[in-house]
Design an enzyme around this catalytic site. Sequence first.
Site, mmCIF file in Angstrom:
data_model
loop_
_atom_site.group_PDB
_atom_site.id
_atom_site.type_symbol
_atom_site.label_atom_id
_atom_site.label_comp_id
_atom_site.label_asym_id
_atom_site.label_seq_id
_atom_site.Cartn_x
_atom_site.Cartn_y
_atom_site.Cartn_z
ATOM 1 N N MET A 20 0.842 -1.197 0.000
ATOM 2 C CA MET A 20 0.000 0.000 0.000
ATOM 3 C C MET A 20 0.875 1.244 0.000
ATOM 4 O O MET A 20 1.971 1.248 0.549
ATOM 5 C CB MET A 20 -0.980 0.044 1.175
ATOM 6 C CG MET A 20 -0.418 0.490 2.504
ATOM 7 S SD MET A 20 -1.733 1.004 3.676
ATOM 8 C CE MET A 20 -2.266 2.554 2.963
ATOM 9 N N ASP A 22 0.396 5.788 -1.195
ATOM 10 C CA ASP A 22 -0.250 7.076 -0.907
ATOM 11 C C ASP A 22 -1.742 6.957 -0.619
ATOM 12 O O ASP A 22 -2.468 6.305 -1.369
ATOM 13 C CB ASP A 22 -0.172 8.031 -2.101
ATOM 14 C CG ASP A 22 1.180 8.102 -2.757
ATOM 15 O OD1 ASP A 22 2.082 7.359 -2.357
ATOM 16 O OD2 ASP A 22 1.308 8.909 -3.698
ATOM 17 N N GLN A 38 -3.020 4.000 -3.011
ATOM 18 C CA GLN A 38 -2.179 3.326 -3.985
ATOM 19 C C GLN A 38 -1.949 1.883 -3.509
ATOM 20 O O GLN A 38 -1.555 1.658 -2.359
ATOM 21 C CB GLN A 38 -0.832 4.062 -4.104
ATOM 22 C CG GLN A 38 -0.967 5.457 -4.672
ATOM 23 C CD GLN A 38 -1.167 5.413 -6.171
ATOM 24 O OE1 GLN A 38 -0.236 5.229 -6.933
ATOM 25 N NE2 GLN A 38 -2.412 5.550 -6.618
ATOM 26 N N TRP A 82 -2.134 6.417 -10.758
ATOM 27 C CA TRP A 82 -1.338 7.059 -9.713
ATOM 28 C C TRP A 82 -2.209 7.955 -8.851
ATOM 29 O O TRP A 82 -3.439 7.935 -8.960
ATOM 30 C CB TRP A 82 -0.175 7.834 -10.355
ATOM 31 C CG TRP A 82 0.852 6.938 -10.999
ATOM 32 C CD1 TRP A 82 0.685 5.626 -11.342
ATOM 33 C CD2 TRP A 82 2.177 7.288 -11.367
ATOM 34 N NE1 TRP A 82 1.850 5.137 -11.898
ATOM 35 C CE2 TRP A 82 2.777 6.150 -11.925
ATOM 36 C CE3 TRP A 82 2.929 8.460 -11.279
ATOM 37 C CZ2 TRP A 82 4.096 6.146 -12.389
ATOM 38 C CZ3 TRP A 82 4.242 8.459 -11.739
ATOM 39 C CH2 TRP A 82 4.813 7.308 -12.294
ATOM 40 N N ARG A 146 2.539 15.507 -11.767
ATOM 41 C CA ARG A 146 1.626 14.521 -11.176
ATOM 42 C C ARG A 146 0.937 14.987 -9.891
ATOM 43 O O ARG A 146 1.343 15.947 -9.277
ATOM 44 C CB ARG A 146 2.354 13.206 -10.929
ATOM 45 C CG ARG A 146 3.520 13.269 -9.979
ATOM 46 C CD ARG A 146 4.177 11.888 -9.899
ATOM 47 N NE ARG A 146 5.363 11.886 -9.074
ATOM 48 C CZ ARG A 146 6.568 12.227 -9.492
ATOM 49 N NH1 ARG A 146 6.752 12.624 -10.743
ATOM 50 N NH2 ARG A 146 7.611 12.192 -8.664
ATOM 51 N N GLU A 204 5.816 16.216 -4.852
ATOM 52 C CA GLU A 204 4.753 15.227 -5.016
ATOM 53 C C GLU A 204 3.613 15.569 -4.063
ATOM 54 O O GLU A 204 3.818 16.175 -3.004
ATOM 55 C CB GLU A 204 5.274 13.824 -4.695
ATOM 56 C CG GLU A 204 6.393 13.358 -5.617
ATOM 57 C CD GLU A 204 6.716 11.876 -5.416
ATOM 58 O OE1 GLU A 204 6.813 11.162 -6.424
ATOM 59 O OE2 GLU A 204 6.877 11.421 -4.272
HETATM 60 C C1 FRU Z 1 4.205 9.438 -4.194
HETATM 61 C C2 FRU Z 1 4.012 9.045 -5.651
HETATM 62 C C3 FRU Z 1 3.137 10.037 -6.363
HETATM 63 C C4 FRU Z 1 2.590 9.207 -7.482
HETATM 64 C C5 FRU Z 1 2.378 7.873 -6.812
HETATM 65 C C6 FRU Z 1 2.534 6.685 -7.699
HETATM 66 O O1 FRU Z 1 4.516 8.354 -3.382
HETATM 67 O O2 FRU Z 1 5.263 8.911 -6.279
HETATM 68 O O3 FRU Z 1 3.816 11.194 -6.796
HETATM 69 O O4 FRU Z 1 1.393 9.701 -8.010
HETATM 70 O O5 FRU Z 1 3.327 7.813 -5.754
HETATM 71 O O6 FRU Z 1 2.252 5.503 -7.009
#
Ligand code: FRU
Length: 548
Positions: A20, A22, A38, A82, A146, A204
């Site tokens: 797991m 974000d 994620q 993402w 992103r 990010e």
């Molecule tokens: C942060 C990140 C985000 C991206 C996602 C991809 O941990 O790198 O910037 O959207 O994880 O899993």
Amino acid sequence: NDMFEWQRPGYHFQPPYHFMGDPNAAMYYKGWYHFFYQYNPYGSAWDTTISWAHAVSKDMIHWLHLPIAMVPDHWYDSKGVWSGYATTLPDGRIIVLYTGGTDELVQVQNLAEPADPSDPLLIEWKKSNHNPILMPPPGVGPHDFRDPFPVWYNESDSNWHMLIGSKDDNHYGTVLIYLTKDFKTYTLLPEILHKTKDNVGMLECVDLYPVATTGNQIGNGLEMQVGFGKGIKHVLKASMDDERHDYYAIGTFDLESFTWVPDDDTIDVGVGLRYDYGKFYASKTFYDQEKRRRILWGYVGEVDSKTDDARKGWANVLNIARTILFDVKTRSNLLVWPVEELDALRTSSKEFNGVVVEPGFTYHLDVGTASQLDIEAEFEINQEAVDAVVEADVTYNCSTSDGSAHRGLLGPFGLLVLANEKMTEKTATYFYVSRTVDGGLQTHFCQDELRSSKANDITKRVVGHTVPVLHGETFSLRILVDHSIVESFAQKGRAVATSRVYPTEAIFDSTRIFLFNNATSATLTAKSVKIWHMNSTHNHPFPGFPFP
Ligand code: FRU
């Protein structure tokens, strides 16, 4: 793998298996807290099958795992669904924006909506036919675009303002602003919301939100919508891709110029304050309209080896949801504190009052097994000792120190958790007071992982930071202990440190907790220590949930 089962938290959220990452679109919808994150459905490390897993809760503590919401299945997200964010439109509709990794690993932005908004569980999701709705603009690298964040609606021109983190050619972090009326077509503003003071790299998971500076009640949480004007400041947060930490700064966002300016430019995103000085990344807040509060979640990574993660079949956990408030006493930091719902897990408790620990001693706080606890402690050191010290450890720094083993005049003192009886394994959460010649006192709040485990292939550090302790305040700690995670909060949340630790002996029934005072001159008085055993939450899989 049973060998590692003791590492599983009892009351922290995690999927039953696999990786797991974000926290994504958190929201309160039709009576449920929704949490997306994620998730790799096939393994315990990040890869391009990254998807959006989904869980719901009534209290953000007990969870029901739902079917995966979105997987990579179009050219515009074939290398991963993402991170992104959910927005509730004025008519109650939910929309989600997320970054897709395309066939060629270009970062593009995509739109999705619940297939059936009348379903309170929001189980089915449909991706828009207009995807991708945004490509990297000229001058922005294909890998530097992103984590879209739709923030607020401006009624005067009926535009939504959306933020995306990036970096410029000189490696300074930037936050781009887009305007959109329908979430399908977007205009990039020439202004940028903010460029970082230092060349800290890619930003990010950018977050921006208002905090009320007039009172620190939970009900004072603010929606971005109403978040402008007198008595309001704006927090800008980003996750630093280079350094892997989440930084925030308090400042003001100006609606006219579209810029955000920090109150103190030496405390900018990437150079000043962190939500958490330990292991904590890719966090996002959301506004909980049910209880009018702002909630923070990040993910707490593993610090063992990838091989161990593969063997145990899972990696990473979620912190306990934290409320965010502006600290009206210091006016220079946030207060980050576990949600009040956590208290419902407290079972039997024990209280120790006025325990005195002389320099060089420890004291066993006998609560039986100590692997799942919530602890609140208040400490004092004797004023004579403080007064007698003219200068001490002016350059002390948690992370370069030898943690609990170093002996200074006025510290370290605090608690040893996840310790075994002989204290050959222990995680120390402590204060360390230093003094400058001009009479100033500074308090460091540190968490020492160096002696947390006999195992070797683990990253062990001393983490922490200075923390304001105001005149007349005691030193206060709250610590959540849960098998392999320790979340610690100093001075009611002015500074936080989360550690992952993997003891080999201090597990299950063999865990103990101690007071310790390793100062050479100060006597420690633990005015009060309250310790609660914590219930487990046993999160439930939804019928048909596609976990093996
Ligand atoms: C942060 C990140 C985000 C991206 C996602 C991809 O941990 O790198 O910037 O959207 O994880 O899993």
